[in-house]
Scaffold this motif. Structure first.
Motif, short mmCIF file in Angstrom:
data_model
loop_
_atom_site.label_atom_id
_atom_site.label_comp_id
_atom_site.label_asym_id
_atom_site.label_seq_id
_atom_site.Cartn_x
_atom_site.Cartn_y
_atom_site.Cartn_z
N LEU A 99 0.87 -1.42 -0.01
CA LEU A 99 0.20 -0.43 -0.21
C LEU A 99 0.91 1.03 -0.17
O LEU A 99 1.64 1.02 0.81
CB LEU A 99 -0.71 -0.30 1.28
N PRO A 100 0.21 2.27 -0.56
CA PRO A 100 1.16 3.39 -0.38
C PRO A 100 1.60 3.99 0.90
O PRO A 100 -0.01 3.61 1.84
CB PRO A 100 0.31 4.11 -1.63
N GLY A 101 2.48 4.23 1.64
CA GLY A 101 2.37 4.65 2.74
C GLY A 101 2.59 4.06 3.99
O GLY A 101 3.36 3.01 2.98
N GLN A 102 1.66 3.73 4.70
CA GLN A 102 1.84 2.60 5.58
C GLN A 102 1.78 1.25 5.01
O GLN A 102 1.08 1.42 3.82
CB GLN A 102 0.86 2.15 6.98
N SER A 103 2.31 0.07 5.39
CA SER A 103 2.41 -1.44 4.41
C SER A 103 1.66 -1.94 5.42
O SER A 103 0.61 -1.65 6.32
CB SER A 103 3.55 -1.95 4.57
N GLY A 104 0.55 -2.73 4.35
CA GLY A 104 -0.56 -3.99 4.52
C GLY A 104 0.01 -4.01 5.91
O GLY A 104 -0.55 -4.90 7.23
N LEU A 105 1.44 -5.13 6.32
CA LEU A 105 1.98 -5.51 7.56
C LEU A 105 1.37 -5.17 8.42
O LEU A 105 1.28 -5.35 9.66
CB LEU A 105 3.45 -6.12 6.53
N SER A 106 2.01 -3.74 7.66
CA SER A 106 2.15 -2.41 9.45
C SER A 106 0.98 -2.55 9.89
O SER A 106 0.92 -2.42 10.82
CB SER A 106 2.97 -1.28 9.25
N LEU A 107 -0.22 -2.07 8.59
CA LEU A 107 -1.43 -2.32 9.35
C LEU A 107 -1.98 -3.45 10.06
O LEU A 107 -2.73 -2.92 11.33
CB LEU A 107 -2.17 -1.67 8.15
N ALA A 108 -1.64 -4.55 10.07
CA ALA A 108 -1.70 -5.54 10.41
C ALA A 108 -1.43 -5.58 11.60
O ALA A 108 -2.14 -5.86 12.99
CB ALA A 108 -1.78 -7.22 9.96
N ASP A 118 7.58 -14.75 3.19
CA ASP A 118 6.76 -12.80 3.17
C ASP A 118 5.00 -13.59 3.95
O ASP A 118 4.60 -12.90 4.43
CB ASP A 118 5.94 -12.82 1.68
N LYS A 119 5.03 -14.87 3.28
CA LYS A 119 2.91 -15.95 3.75
C LYS A 119 3.10 -15.88 5.69
O LYS A 119 2.55 -15.51 6.44
CB LYS A 119 3.15 -16.95 3.38
N VAL A 120 4.31 -15.78 6.01
CA VAL A 120 4.90 -16.03 7.40
C VAL A 120 4.68 -15.03 7.51
O VAL A 120 4.22 -14.84 9.25
CB VAL A 120 5.97 -17.28 7.37
N ALA A 121 5.40 -14.21 7.51
CA ALA A 121 5.33 -12.97 8.14
C ALA A 121 4.33 -12.07 8.25
O ALA A 121 3.55 -11.46 9.26
CB ALA A 121 6.80 -11.44 7.27
N GLY A 122 3.26 -12.02 7.32
CA GLY A 122 2.00 -11.91 7.14
C GLY A 122 1.29 -12.34 8.45
O GLY A 122 0.78 -12.32 9.33
N LEU A 123 1.01 -14.07 8.68
CA LEU A 123 0.90 -14.66 9.61
C LEU A 123 1.50 -13.95 11.47
O LEU A 123 1.06 -13.80 12.42
CB LEU A 123 0.90 -16.27 9.43
N ASP A 124 2.70 -13.95 11.29
CA ASP A 124 3.25 -13.42 12.15
C ASP A 124 2.93 -11.91 12.31
O ASP A 124 2.86 -11.45 13.85
CB ASP A 124 4.75 -12.95 12.62
N ASP A 153 -4.84 -15.51 7.25
CA ASP A 153 -5.03 -16.38 6.48
C ASP A 153 -3.90 -15.23 5.19
O ASP A 153 -4.57 -13.94 5.48
CB ASP A 153 -5.84 -16.76 5.76
N TYR A 154 -3.75 -15.82 4.26
CA TYR A 154 -3.43 -15.12 3.11
C TYR A 154 -3.72 -14.91 1.42
O TYR A 154 -4.04 -16.47 1.77
CB TYR A 154 -1.99 -14.42 2.89
N ILE A 155 -4.36 -14.96 0.64
CA ILE A 155 -4.34 -14.94 -0.25
C ILE A 155 -3.02 -13.85 -1.69
O ILE A 155 -3.03 -13.09 -2.07
CB ILE A 155 -5.65 -14.66 -0.84
N THR A 156 -2.78 -14.83 -2.20
CA THR A 156 -1.68 -14.60 -3.54
C THR A 156 -2.11 -14.33 -5.15
O THR A 156 -3.39 -15.36 -5.32
CB THR A 156 -0.85 -15.72 -3.71
N LYS A 157 -2.19 -13.47 -5.07
CA LYS A 157 -3.01 -12.59 -6.11
C LYS A 157 -2.30 -13.70 -7.67
O LYS A 157 -0.90 -13.40 -7.53
CB LYS A 157 -2.30 -10.86 -6.80
#
Ligand code: CA
Length: 241
Positions: free
Chosen positions: A58-67, A92-98, A103-107
């Motif tokens: 995302l522009p600005g704060q990333s999705g990971l940071s927002l999560a 990246d998936k593990v970082a997302g879960l962390d 869950d995550y979906i890959t585009k």
């Protein structure tokens, strides 16, 4: 009137956001679009959604940071987060879960897959009932007050680690396969990889500190919580503290 779950789509590419929104509407959901973290926060301050679809980039704060931020706030802590990521690689998936994503979906993903995963996270919200207390060795868990202590010292655990520990304690000394744990802790593991269990077991051991060795890896079989272990010192039986 039937409740239509509200889905907050945090996605900066308008074409993708619109496409998802149209599909969600057809699927019986109420979509709300936010183009960045600031807009997402504004929406969250107004009305809490049932699920958040969160784009990684995302522009600005990333999705990971927002999560990560949403998991720290009491108001948004328990809202299921589905990360949307264009990157398919495991770190990246593990970082997302962390970071607290469910869950995550890959585009690119299909509409059916997206809808199925949203329904899955909604179903999975409270699978294992937490209503009693349990003691294993010097480890105590009180589900009513959500407290855990080891040798009288209080421990802090995240919500998934709490559920995992509660299940392992209620069924101590038995070996549980990763797929059993996914079933019991996550409720519906159709789209969650077994590796997810390893990530949460690692976090659980870290949170348990000295009691972390009570969570044993049983090679080729899964995990077991045991009181018959070396916690600090060799101890076959529990001696008094
Ligand atoms: Ca993006």
């Amino acid at each position: 009137m039937k409740h239509q779950p509200r889905i907050l789509i945090v996605e900066d590419e308008p074409a993708i956001a619109e496409l998802i929104a149209v599909n969600l509407t057809h699927g019986g959901f109420t979509p709300v679009i936010a183009g960045d973290s600031v807009a997402a926060q504004r929406e969250l301050d107004a009305v809490l959604p049932d699920v958040i679809l969160l784009d990684w980039m995302l522009p600005g704060q990333s999705g990971l940071s927002l999560a990560r931020h949403l998991r720290k706030q009491a108001r948004t802590r328990s809202i299921p987060i589905l990360m949307l990521t264009a990157k398919g690689d495991e770190p990246d998936k593990v970082a997302g879960l962390d970071a607290g994503a469910d869950d995550y979906i890959t585009k690119p993903f299909s509409t059916q897959e997206l809808l199925a995963r949203i329904r899955a996270v909604l179903r999975r919200r409270a699978p294992e009932s937490v209503s009693d207390s349990v003691t294993v060795g010097e480890l105590m868990l009180d589900a009513a007050t959500h407290r855990i202590s080891f040798q009288g010292q209080e421990l802090k655990l995240g919500p998934t680690e709490f559920k995992l520990l509660h299940y392992l304690m209620k069924h101590a000394e038995r070996v549980h396969s990763r797929s059993t744990l996914l079933d019991k802790i996550w409720g519906d593991h159709v789209f969650i990889e077994e590796r997810t269990v390893d990530v949460h077991v690692k976090r659980l051991r870290e949170a348990l500190g000295a009691a972390g060795t009570m969570v044993e890896t049983v090679r080729g079989a899964g995990y077991r919580l045991t009181s018959l272990t070396t916690v600090g010192q060799p101890a076959a039986a529990q001696s008094g503290t």
